[in-house]
Motif scaffolding. Structure first.
Motif, PDB file in Angstrom:
ATOM      1  N   SER A   6       3.336  65.913  47.979  1.00 52.05           N
ATOM      2  CA  SER A   6       2.693  65.536  46.728  1.00 52.05           C
ATOM      3  C   SER A   6       3.615  64.816  45.759  1.00 52.05           C
ATOM      4  O   SER A   6       3.150  64.141  44.838  1.00 52.05           O
ATOM      5  CB  SER A   6       2.115  66.782  46.033  1.00 52.05           C
ATOM      6  OG  SER A   6       3.155  67.667  45.650  1.00 52.05           O
ATOM      7  N   ASN A  48       0.498  72.817  44.703  1.00 51.19           N
ATOM      8  CA  ASN A  48      -0.083  72.389  43.442  1.00 51.19           C
ATOM      9  C   ASN A  48      -1.214  71.395  43.666  1.00 51.19           C
ATOM     10  O   ASN A  48      -0.979  70.245  44.035  1.00 51.19           O
ATOM     11  CB  ASN A  48       1.005  71.768  42.561  1.00 51.19           C
ATOM     12  CG  ASN A  48       0.541  71.499  41.147  1.00 51.19           C
ATOM     13  OD1 ASN A  48      -0.415  70.777  40.932  1.00 51.19           O
ATOM     14  ND2 ASN A  48       1.218  72.086  40.179  1.00 51.19           N
ATOM     15  N   GLU A  85      -3.183  69.942  41.546  1.00 57.10           N
ATOM     16  CA  GLU A  85      -3.191  68.824  40.595  1.00 57.10           C
ATOM     17  C   GLU A  85      -2.245  67.724  41.047  1.00 57.10           C
ATOM     18  O   GLU A  85      -2.583  66.534  41.004  1.00 57.10           O
ATOM     19  CB  GLU A  85      -2.803  69.333  39.206  1.00 57.10           C
ATOM     20  CG  GLU A  85      -2.882  68.280  38.119  1.00 57.10           C
ATOM     21  CD  GLU A  85      -2.534  68.835  36.751  1.00 57.10           C
ATOM     22  OE1 GLU A  85      -2.182  68.028  35.868  1.00 57.10           O
ATOM     23  OE2 GLU A  85      -2.593  70.067  36.567  1.00 57.10           O
ATOM     24  N   ASP A  86      -1.044  68.112  41.488  1.00 58.15           N
ATOM     25  CA  ASP A  86      -0.094  67.121  42.009  1.00 58.15           C
ATOM     26  C   ASP A  86      -0.668  66.403  43.227  1.00 58.15           C
ATOM     27  O   ASP A  86      -0.498  65.193  43.401  1.00 58.15           O
ATOM     28  CB  ASP A  86       1.224  67.798  42.394  1.00 58.15           C
ATOM     29  CG  ASP A  86       2.080  68.163  41.192  1.00 58.15           C
ATOM     30  OD1 ASP A  86       1.759  67.711  40.074  1.00 58.15           O
ATOM     31  OD2 ASP A  86       3.066  68.900  41.375  1.00 58.15           O
ATOM     32  N   GLU A 108      -3.846  65.849  44.046  1.00 60.59           N
ATOM     33  CA  GLU A 108      -4.911  64.905  43.709  1.00 60.59           C
ATOM     34  C   GLU A 108      -4.342  63.632  43.085  1.00 60.59           C
ATOM     35  O   GLU A 108      -4.817  62.528  43.353  1.00 60.59           O
ATOM     36  CB  GLU A 108      -5.919  65.564  42.761  1.00 60.59           C
ATOM     37  CG  GLU A 108      -6.752  66.653  43.417  1.00 60.59           C
ATOM     38  CD  GLU A 108      -7.626  66.126  44.551  1.00 60.59           C
ATOM     39  OE1 GLU A 108      -7.903  64.904  44.591  1.00 60.59           O
ATOM     40  OE2 GLU A 108      -8.031  66.943  45.392  1.00 60.59           O
ATOM     41  N   ARG A 109      -3.318  63.802  42.255  1.00 61.18           N
ATOM     42  CA  ARG A 109      -2.702  62.626  41.644  1.00 61.18           C
ATOM     43  C   ARG A 109      -2.010  61.758  42.708  1.00 61.18           C
ATOM     44  O   ARG A 109      -2.095  60.530  42.685  1.00 61.18           O
ATOM     45  CB  ARG A 109      -1.712  63.064  40.569  1.00 61.18           C
ATOM     46  CG  ARG A 109      -1.171  61.921  39.726  1.00 61.18           C
ATOM     47  CD  ARG A 109      -0.465  62.417  38.485  1.00 61.18           C
ATOM     48  NE  ARG A 109       0.482  63.476  38.790  1.00 61.18           N
ATOM     49  CZ  ARG A 109       0.321  64.755  38.422  1.00 61.18           C
ATOM     50  NH1 ARG A 109      -0.740  65.130  37.736  1.00 61.18           N
ATOM     51  NH2 ARG A 109       1.212  65.665  38.746  1.00 61.18           N
TER      52      ARG A 109
END
Length: 324
Positions: A18, A42, A44-45, A47-48
């Motif tokens: 990620s 993580n 969120e990491d 998806e980014r």
């Protein structure tokens, strides 16, 4: 990027993909026509990272999973191979860096390092190796470190885990000889990935951050992460036994082999020059960006200048962090 992977393109599972070196390696694999499954704790990491890579033409799926959870890794591999396709390439990059003197470290620091950077490769390999050997082909790359060849000062949990990972990866290659599955042990030195902002610091945290970040960002000592990732991916896909993509890694291993006593004396001297453990301080571990924030304004400004290349790499390689 050379374009989106075609249907039936080989699938690469990047554990720790990620951000940082894992993200750079994932980008290199996509550039060579691989579909990607990125794994990290993580979400969120992840998806980014996926959003960025998809914007560059990559075919990406993400799965949040902790490499310390063997049952979770087994379930992840089963799901990926059933739903997405057979994994042709496994790259294990997940890691943690704890910086500080032994007196400021705890048993939990060692446990975390070993669980992620030794048990992580073991868990993922045990889940995938039987499938790869049954198919008669597969590529595995395990990111260890020059710290798994020569124990670096104030990085004892890290080196302990990396020495184990180096032995596991090299031994696994021997065990799989003749099966069509290759294992590449990756032994890099310092790379400019922006990891100094997320590394964990104990003891005199601002001073520990200062020396670690300076070394991590000096061009003659550290290596550009994208260039290192390209060398790593090429070596794994070629099935090479060992790759040491940074000059410092090549030098350190050779010097230690030729003059182990001199190397030991040099490392001991370096350790004595580094900050000691503050008296009476309770165990506290903070990320690098917090350690820098605790510096005096002039020192903080100086570190900003010294770490310019690393901060640029952090933005490029998805190295996010919370500031609250």
């Amino acid at each position: 990027m050379t374009g989106a992977p075609s249907a039936g393109a080989p699938l690469a599972l990047v554990v720790g993909g990620s951000r940082g070196l894992g993200f750079a390696a994932a980008r290199q694999l996509a550039d060579r026509g691989h579909r990607l499954v990125l794994v990290s704790r993580n979400a969120e990491d992840l998806e980014r990272a996926a959003h960025t890579l998809r914007g560059e033409g990559a075919e990406v799926e993400v799965v949040a999973c902790d490499v310390r959870d063997a049952d979770g890794i087994d379930a992840l591999v089963e799901d990926v191979e059933t739903r997405v396709g057979p994994v042709e390439v496994l790259l294990h990059v997940a890691g943690v860096i704890q910086v500080g003197p032994l007196a400021s470290l705890s048993r939990d620091d060692f446990r975390e390092a070993i669980d992620i950077m030794l048990w992580g490769p073991i868990n993922t390999a045990l889940a995938l190796v039987p499938r790869m050997t049954t198919r008669g082909h597969g590529k595995i790359g395990v990111i260890t470190s020059v710290g798994g060849i020569v124990a670096a000062p104030h990085l004892l949990p890290y080196s302990t885990a990396k020495f184990g990972a180096t032995g596991f990866a090299r031994g696994l290659r021997s065990e799989l000889a003749g099966t069509g599955v290759t294992v590449t042990t990756v032994e890099p030195g310092l790379m400019r990935t922006g990891s100094h902002l997320n590394a964990q610091f104990v003891g005199d945290q601002p001073r520990e951050f200062a020396w670690f970040s300076a070394l991590d960002n000096i061009p003659l000592v550290s290596m550009d992460a994208d260039r290192a990732a390209g060398q790593i991916v090429d070596a794994v896909l070629d099935g090479r036994a060992v790759v040491q993509p940074t000059p410092m890694a090549k030098l350190a291993g050779r010097v230690d082999a030729l003059a182990p006593r001199a190397t030991s004396l040099l490392l001991a001297t370096m350790t004595r020059l580094l900050p000691g453990a503050p008296e009476g301080q309770e165990h506290e571990r903070i990320p690098g960006h917090v350690a820098q924030a605790r510096m005096q304004p002039k020192a903080r400004s100086r570190m900003d200048r010294i770490t310019t290349l690393g901060r640029r790499a952090a933005g490029r390689l998805n190295q996010s962090f919370r500031t609250d």
